[in-house]
Design a protein around this motif. Structure first.
Motif, PDB file in Angstrom:
ATOM      1  N   ILE A  47     -29.310  71.165 -27.123  1.00 29.43           N
ATOM      2  CA  ILE A  47     -30.672  70.647 -26.922  1.00 29.43           C
ATOM      3  C   ILE A  47     -30.646  69.127 -26.886  1.00 29.43           C
ATOM      4  O   ILE A  47     -31.283  68.497 -26.030  1.00 29.43           O
ATOM      5  N   LEU A  48     -29.909  68.510 -27.798  1.00 30.60           N
ATOM      6  CA  LEU A  48     -29.813  67.051 -27.816  1.00 30.60           C
ATOM      7  C   LEU A  48     -29.158  66.526 -26.534  1.00 30.60           C
ATOM      8  O   LEU A  48     -29.610  65.524 -25.957  1.00 30.60           O
ATOM      9  N   LEU A  49     -28.118  67.209 -26.071  1.00 36.64           N
ATOM     10  CA  LEU A  49     -27.489  66.816 -24.804  1.00 36.64           C
ATOM     11  C   LEU A  49     -28.485  66.888 -23.637  1.00 36.64           C
ATOM     12  O   LEU A  49     -28.541  65.982 -22.798  1.00 36.64           O
ATOM     13  N   ALA A  50     -29.250  67.960 -23.586  1.00 38.23           N
ATOM     14  CA  ALA A  50     -30.221  68.127 -22.503  1.00 38.23           C
ATOM     15  C   ALA A  50     -31.290  67.040 -22.564  1.00 38.23           C
ATOM     16  O   ALA A  50     -31.659  66.457 -21.527  1.00 38.23           O
ATOM     17  N   LEU A  51     -31.782  66.740 -23.758  1.00 42.80           N
ATOM     18  CA  LEU A  51     -32.791  65.690 -23.879  1.00 42.80           C
ATOM     19  C   LEU A  51     -32.225  64.326 -23.499  1.00 42.80           C
ATOM     20  O   LEU A  51     -32.869  63.550 -22.789  1.00 42.80           O
ATOM     21  N   TRP A  52     -31.029  64.016 -23.985  1.00 46.75           N
ATOM     22  CA  TRP A  52     -30.432  62.705 -23.744  1.00 46.75           C
ATOM     23  C   TRP A  52     -30.152  62.484 -22.253  1.00 46.75           C
ATOM     24  O   TRP A  52     -30.613  61.507 -21.658  1.00 46.75           O
ATOM     25  N   TRP A  53     -29.400  63.392 -21.645  1.00 46.87           N
ATOM     26  CA  TRP A  53     -29.029  63.201 -20.251  1.00 46.87           C
ATOM     27  C   TRP A  53     -30.191  63.494 -19.311  1.00 46.87           C
ATOM     28  O   TRP A  53     -30.331  62.833 -18.275  1.00 46.87           O
ATOM     29  N   GLY A  54     -31.021  64.442 -19.660  1.00 46.51           N
ATOM     30  CA  GLY A  54     -32.228  64.679 -18.865  1.00 46.51           C
ATOM     31  C   GLY A  54     -33.166  63.494 -18.916  1.00 46.51           C
ATOM     32  O   GLY A  54     -33.796  63.124 -17.912  1.00 46.51           O
ATOM     33  N   GLY A  55     -33.267  62.865 -20.088  1.00 43.69           N
ATOM     34  CA  GLY A  55     -34.103  61.673 -20.216  1.00 43.69           C
ATOM     35  C   GLY A  55     -33.621  60.545 -19.334  1.00 43.69           C
ATOM     36  O   GLY A  55     -34.427  59.873 -18.668  1.00 43.69           O
ATOM     37  N   TRP A  56     -32.322  60.333 -19.283  1.00 44.99           N
ATOM     38  CA  TRP A  56     -31.784  59.271 -18.426  1.00 44.99           C
ATOM     39  C   TRP A  56     -31.983  59.600 -16.950  1.00 44.99           C
ATOM     40  O   TRP A  56     -32.259  58.708 -16.136  1.00 44.99           O
ATOM     41  N   LEU A  57     -31.848  60.874 -16.603  1.00 49.49           N
ATOM     42  CA  LEU A  57     -32.026  61.250 -15.198  1.00 49.49           C
ATOM     43  C   LEU A  57     -33.487  61.143 -14.756  1.00 49.49           C
ATOM     44  O   LEU A  57     -33.762  60.863 -13.585  1.00 49.49           O
ATOM     45  N   LEU A  58     -34.416  61.368 -15.672  1.00 46.85           N
ATOM     46  CA  LEU A  58     -35.836  61.399 -15.311  1.00 46.85           C
ATOM     47  C   LEU A  58     -36.574  60.094 -15.617  1.00 46.85           C
ATOM     48  O   LEU A  58     -37.801  60.053 -15.530  1.00 46.85           O
ATOM     49  N   GLY A  80     -36.715  57.527 -13.842  1.00 42.77           N
ATOM     50  CA  GLY A  80     -37.302  57.015 -12.601  1.00 42.77           C
ATOM     51  C   GLY A  80     -38.728  57.486 -12.370  1.00 42.77           C
ATOM     52  O   GLY A  80     -39.519  56.793 -11.734  1.00 42.77           O
ATOM     53  N   ILE A  81     -39.080  58.664 -12.887  1.00 40.97           N
ATOM     54  CA  ILE A  81     -40.451  59.160 -12.699  1.00 40.97           C
ATOM     55  C   ILE A  81     -41.269  59.038 -13.985  1.00 40.97           C
ATOM     56  O   ILE A  81     -42.385  59.527 -14.052  1.00 40.97           O
ATOM     57  N   GLY A  82     -40.714  58.391 -15.005  1.00 40.14           N
ATOM     58  CA  GLY A  82     -41.479  58.098 -16.218  1.00 40.14           C
ATOM     59  C   GLY A  82     -41.400  59.146 -17.309  1.00 40.14           C
ATOM     60  O   GLY A  82     -41.689  58.858 -18.459  1.00 40.14           O
ATOM     61  N   VAL A  83     -41.029  60.353 -16.984  1.00 38.58           N
ATOM     62  CA  VAL A  83     -40.959  61.421 -17.971  1.00 38.58           C
ATOM     63  C   VAL A  83     -39.768  61.213 -18.910  1.00 38.58           C
ATOM     64  O   VAL A  83     -39.818  61.557 -20.083  1.00 38.58           O
ATOM     65  N   GLY A  84     -38.727  60.612 -18.387  1.00 39.39           N
ATOM     66  CA  GLY A  84     -37.502  60.436 -19.149  1.00 39.39           C
ATOM     67  C   GLY A  84     -37.673  59.599 -20.402  1.00 39.39           C
ATOM     68  O   GLY A  84     -36.985  59.811 -21.394  1.00 39.39           O
ATOM     69  N   PHE A  85     -38.611  58.632 -20.358  1.00 38.85           N
ATOM     70  CA  PHE A  85     -38.810  57.783 -21.524  1.00 38.85           C
ATOM     71  C   PHE A  85     -39.311  58.574 -22.730  1.00 38.85           C
ATOM     72  O   PHE A  85     -38.955  58.282 -23.864  1.00 38.85           O
ATOM     73  N   VAL A  86     -40.120  59.581 -22.456  1.00 36.02           N
ATOM     74  CA  VAL A  86     -40.612  60.443 -23.540  1.00 36.02           C
ATOM     75  C   VAL A  86     -39.438  61.225 -24.146  1.00 36.02           C
ATOM     76  O   VAL A  86     -39.328  61.352 -25.374  1.00 36.02           O
ATOM     77  N   MET A  87     -38.574  61.722 -23.285  1.00 36.29           N
ATOM     78  CA  MET A  87     -37.412  62.478 -23.770  1.00 36.29           C
ATOM     79  C   MET A  87     -36.471  61.578 -24.556  1.00 36.29           C
ATOM     80  O   MET A  87     -35.962  61.965 -25.616  1.00 36.29           O
ATOM     81  N   LEU A  88     -36.245  60.358 -24.084  1.00 31.67           N
ATOM     82  CA  LEU A  88     -35.363  59.431 -24.799  1.00 31.67           C
ATOM     83  C   LEU A  88     -35.973  59.010 -26.131  1.00 31.67           C
ATOM     84  O   LEU A  88     -35.256  58.803 -27.113  1.00 31.67           O
ATOM     85  N   PHE A  89     -37.310  58.884 -26.179  1.00 38.43           N
ATOM     86  CA  PHE A  89     -37.964  58.573 -27.453  1.00 38.43           C
ATOM     87  C   PHE A  89     -37.774  59.727 -28.444  1.00 38.43           C
ATOM     88  O   PHE A  89     -37.522  59.497 -29.631  1.00 38.43           O
ATOM     89  N   ALA A  90     -37.849  60.968 -27.946  1.00 39.17           N
ATOM     90  CA  ALA A  90     -37.615  62.126 -28.817  1.00 39.17           C
ATOM     91  C   ALA A  90     -36.184  62.112 -29.348  1.00 39.17           C
ATOM     92  O   ALA A  90     -35.946  62.408 -30.528  1.00 39.17           O
TER      93      ALA A  90
END
Length: 131
Positions: free
Chosen positions: A78-89, A91-101
């Motif tokens: 789950i942490l891997l998905a949030l971390w790398w998904g956050g970096w990938l996303l 560009g559309i602004g959603v990733g910052f929420v994931m990286l904050f989590a």
């Protein structure tokens, strides 16, 4: 002719117990019996170290290495998905929420890591050294 060399005095096994040889003849001194063999159980799984877990958290936190080290598979993925998904996303602004989590989770892990290591050692059947 030469004399026959006798074994030195001491305890020798005889008929399931130990008997005293005085250097020339057997005496009537015997032990009650041989002690049963002692079984020693050695853990094949080494205990997890808090220091190593902190090193993994601080150096490889984005790869969830500390969770993999503690065999917390679900949290690691789950942490891997949030971390790398956050970096990938990002560009559309959603990733910052994931990286904050991930950042909040990382702060939690900094505080809770000694307890997580103790849980991992208990799951492996290893008792803490201080008990």
């Amino acid at each position: 002719m030469s004399e026959v060399q006798q074994p030195p005095a001491g305890w020798y096994p005889q008929d399931g117990s130990l008997r005293w040889w005085n250097g020339q003849a057997w005496t009537e001194h015997r032990t009650p019996g041989t002690a049963p063999p002692v079984q020693v159980t050695v853990s094949a799984i080494p205990s997890k170290s808090v220091g190593a877990a902190y090193a993994f958290l601080l150096l490889l936190g984005g790869f969830a290495a500390h969770h993999f080290y503690l065999r917390r598979w679900a949290e690691a993925w789950i942490l891997l998905a949030l971390w790398w998904g956050g970096w990938l996303l990002t560009g559309i602004g959603v990733g910052f929420v994931m990286l904050f989590a991930v950042f909040v989770w990382w702060i939690y892990d900094l505080v809770a890591l000694p307890n997580l290591v103790a849980q991992a050692n208990r799951r492996a059947g290893i008792q803490p050294a201080y008990l």
